[in-house]
Design a protein around this motif. Structure first.
Motif, PDB file in Angstrom:
ATOM      1  N   TRP A   1       0.810  -1.195   0.000  1.00 36.67           N
ATOM      2  CA  TRP A   1       0.000   0.000   0.000  1.00 36.67           C
ATOM      3  C   TRP A   1       0.857   1.265   0.000  1.00 36.67           C
ATOM      4  O   TRP A   1       2.080   1.211   0.248  1.00 36.67           O
ATOM      5  N   ALA A   2       0.202   2.389  -0.247  1.00 39.21           N
ATOM      6  CA  ALA A   2       0.897   3.687  -0.231  1.00 39.21           C
ATOM      7  C   ALA A   2       1.331   4.024   1.202  1.00 39.21           C
ATOM      8  O   ALA A   2       0.753   3.547   2.185  1.00 39.21           O
ATOM      9  N   ILE A   3       2.340   4.864   1.297  1.00 35.98           N
ATOM     10  CA  ILE A   3       2.851   5.277   2.607  1.00 35.98           C
ATOM     11  C   ILE A   3       1.868   6.265   3.233  1.00 35.98           C
ATOM     12  O   ILE A   3       1.357   7.167   2.557  1.00 35.98           O
ATOM     13  N   ARG A   4       1.615   6.070   4.498  1.00 38.04           N
ATOM     14  CA  ARG A   4       0.730   7.012   5.179  1.00 38.04           C
ATOM     15  C   ARG A   4       1.486   7.694   6.319  1.00 38.04           C
ATOM     16  O   ARG A   4       2.408   7.126   6.894  1.00 38.04           O
ATOM     17  N   LYS A   5       1.026   8.922   6.614  1.00 40.35           N
ATOM     18  CA  LYS A   5       1.667   9.725   7.668  1.00 40.35           C
ATOM     19  C   LYS A   5       0.765   9.749   8.896  1.00 40.35           C
ATOM     20  O   LYS A   5      -0.452   9.970   8.801  1.00 40.35           O
ATOM     21  N   ARG A   6       1.435   9.539  10.085  1.00 38.80           N
ATOM     22  CA  ARG A   6       0.699   9.508  11.351  1.00 38.80           C
ATOM     23  C   ARG A   6       1.416  10.394  12.369  1.00 38.80           C
ATOM     24  O   ARG A   6       2.620  10.653  12.237  1.00 38.80           O
ATOM     25  N   PRO A   7       0.713  10.856  13.388  1.00 39.33           N
ATOM     26  CA  PRO A   7       1.319  11.772  14.371  1.00 39.33           C
ATOM     27  C   PRO A   7       2.127  11.022  15.449  1.00 39.33           C
ATOM     28  O   PRO A   7       1.839  11.108  16.646  1.00 39.33           O
ATOM     29  N   TYR A   8       3.142  10.283  15.006  1.00 32.94           N
ATOM     30  CA  TYR A   8       3.989   9.543  15.959  1.00 32.94           C
ATOM     31  C   TYR A   8       5.447   9.956  15.782  1.00 32.94           C
ATOM     32  O   TYR A   8       5.789  10.748  14.877  1.00 32.94           O
TER      33      TYR A   8
END
Length: 452
Positions: free
Chosen positions: A11-18
């Motif tokens: 899957w595509a890379i996703r950005k998270r608040p970590y």
């Protein structure tokens, strides 16, 4: 067991608040996987690796989620460490002579499988360090001498990874090293074949450990410069009359010769191998006053050297060749050997442990000792031309005299094979020239039966 799958979704890379905000997710088979990165560049780089692997048709490990090439890289070891692991794996279940052969083969190929040769020590020191220390498990707990320690540290630094052996030219160079002796001359065909077989097994062990995708020797076009000729050369084999003259020559060598006459007689009349004769016990022989007797061959006691045996003795203790440890080979012996052994026991007695043959100090008969007596007898009995030839060069040739005598006497091959400790197939292969030599007699028997 590693489970591989070609069903991969990325899957595509996703950005998270970590702390590591960029997450890459993919699935192998039905199992999901994910990995987080500090930057988008690192995440994109790993994703590109996975995508490339799928496009190239690589299988993925279901457990780790990684393509096979990356799994192998993570499991990769330096060849030097792999060779030691291979030796350790084989050690406990190998007789001492096999341990020596394993160490010799690994000491031959390991100097080839290095990044470069800068700083490599003298080849004799390298040989001693690898053969006597690196690949002898018994010495791993000992502190090696400083020069040996330095050589071993060099190999730890310079050894190529096992995966480098997927390059066929490197494997070819290692095989070429197996063909040479330390003086640069070509080794005997049997030595080359033995080293090649051990190297092949070590590469197979790397395949099992998933450091190599396949054994590179399977597709390598390489041919040894010396063939292994399993057939016995008739020029080496004395006829029975010559063999008995050589026994008389042994007897003429003084006290040591008289003690060893029956030793050589066991080889000549029962086809016992020298290693089987060394440990022969009084309880293993049946010696009636008249007629044929019997020898029960139970084990072999080859000299391997104290560094290689579990007992710390120079002679190893192992079962009969190519037989289970408890196998026994009964061999009927003719009256002349019965008489010779009865005389030997009367004149010399036996060792405290019941051995028929021993040194002056009661130890095991040494190959160097009986070899000297045999060489002296040979020089005394043979003509200068015969002495310069291959005739009866080794005491082992008396075993060939025994087998060839049985065959020429018309004894059925299956009986000869059983007494000699061979399979019938090996008997036909090894003694092919002697079997061919009986064609005229066989033809005469067939003609007589047909009435021609």
């Amino acid at each position: 067991m590693t489970e591989w799958s070609y069903t991969v979704r990325i899957w595509a890379i996703r950005k998270r608040p970590y702390r590591k905000p960029y997450q890459l997710r993919w699935q192998v088979g039905t199992r999901p996987h994910s990995e987080s990165f500090l930057t988008s560049g690192l995440a994109e780089s790993r994703r590109a690796q996975l995508v490339t692997a799928t496009r190239e048709g690589e299988p993925f490990d279901v457990e780790s989620g990684l393509p096979k090439s990356m799994v192998q890289k993570e499991k990769d070891l330096p060849w030097y460490q792999h060779a030691r692991d291979y030796i350790e794996m084989k050690w406990d279940h190998s007789p001492a002579t096999t341990r020596k052969n394993l160490a010799e083969a690994m000491a031959t190929v390991t100097p080839i499988i290095v990044k470069d040769t800068r700083g490599m020590a003298d080849h004799r020191l390298v040989r001693r360090a690898l053969y006597s220390w690196a690949f002898n498990v018994k010495r791993w707990d000992e502190e090696p001498p400083p020069d040996v320690k330095e050589v071993l540290a060099w190999f730890e630094r310079k050894s190529l990874p096992v995966s480098a052996l997927s390059e066929k030219m490197l494997v070819r160079r290692a095989l070429n090293a197996c063909t040479k002796r330390m003086d640069g001359k070509t080794s005997a065909g049997s030595v080359i074949a033995r080293k090649r077989a051990i190297f092949h097994q070590a590469l197979g062990y790397a395949v099992d450990a998933e450091m190599l995708a396949e054994n590179p020797m399977h597709t390598l076009q390489w041919k040894a410069p010396e063939k292994v000729d399993e057939e016995v050369d008739p020029e080496c084999v004395p006829d029975p009359e010559m063999a008995e003259r050589l026994l008389a020559g042994v007897r003429a060598q003084g006290a040591r010769g008289r003690h060893l006459e029956a030793f050589f007689g066991c080889i000549l009349y029962s086809a016992a191998r020298p290693g089987e004769t060394v440990g022969l016990l009084e309880s293993d022989v049946h010696l009636p006053r008249r007629g044929w007797g019997r020898i029960m061959l139970r084990e072999s006691r080859p000299r391997a050297g104290r560094p290689w045996t579990d007992s710390g003795e120079a002679h190893d203790r192992k079962g009969l060749k190519h037989r289970s440890r408890k196998a026994v080979r009964p061999v009927p012996i003719p009256p002349r050997l019965v008489a010779l052994l009865r005389w030997h026991i009367t004149a010399h007695g036996v060792a405290p442990d019941g051995r028929l043959f021993r040194t002056a100090r009661g130890g095991m008969v040494q190959e160097s000792g009986y070899g000297e007596v045999w060489a002296a007898a040979r020089q005394e009995v043979l003509t200068p031309q015969e002495w310069a030839s291959k005739l009866a060069k080794r005491p082992y040739d008396l075993r060939h005299t025994a087998v060839s005598t049985w065959l020429s006497a018309g004894v059925e091959p299956q009986i000869v094979a059983a007494r000699a400790g061979h399979s019938v197939a090996v008997l036909f292969r090894v003694y092919a020239k002697f079997l061919r030599g009986g064609e005229d007699a066989a033809n005469a028997k067939i003609s007589a039966r047909l009435g021609d």
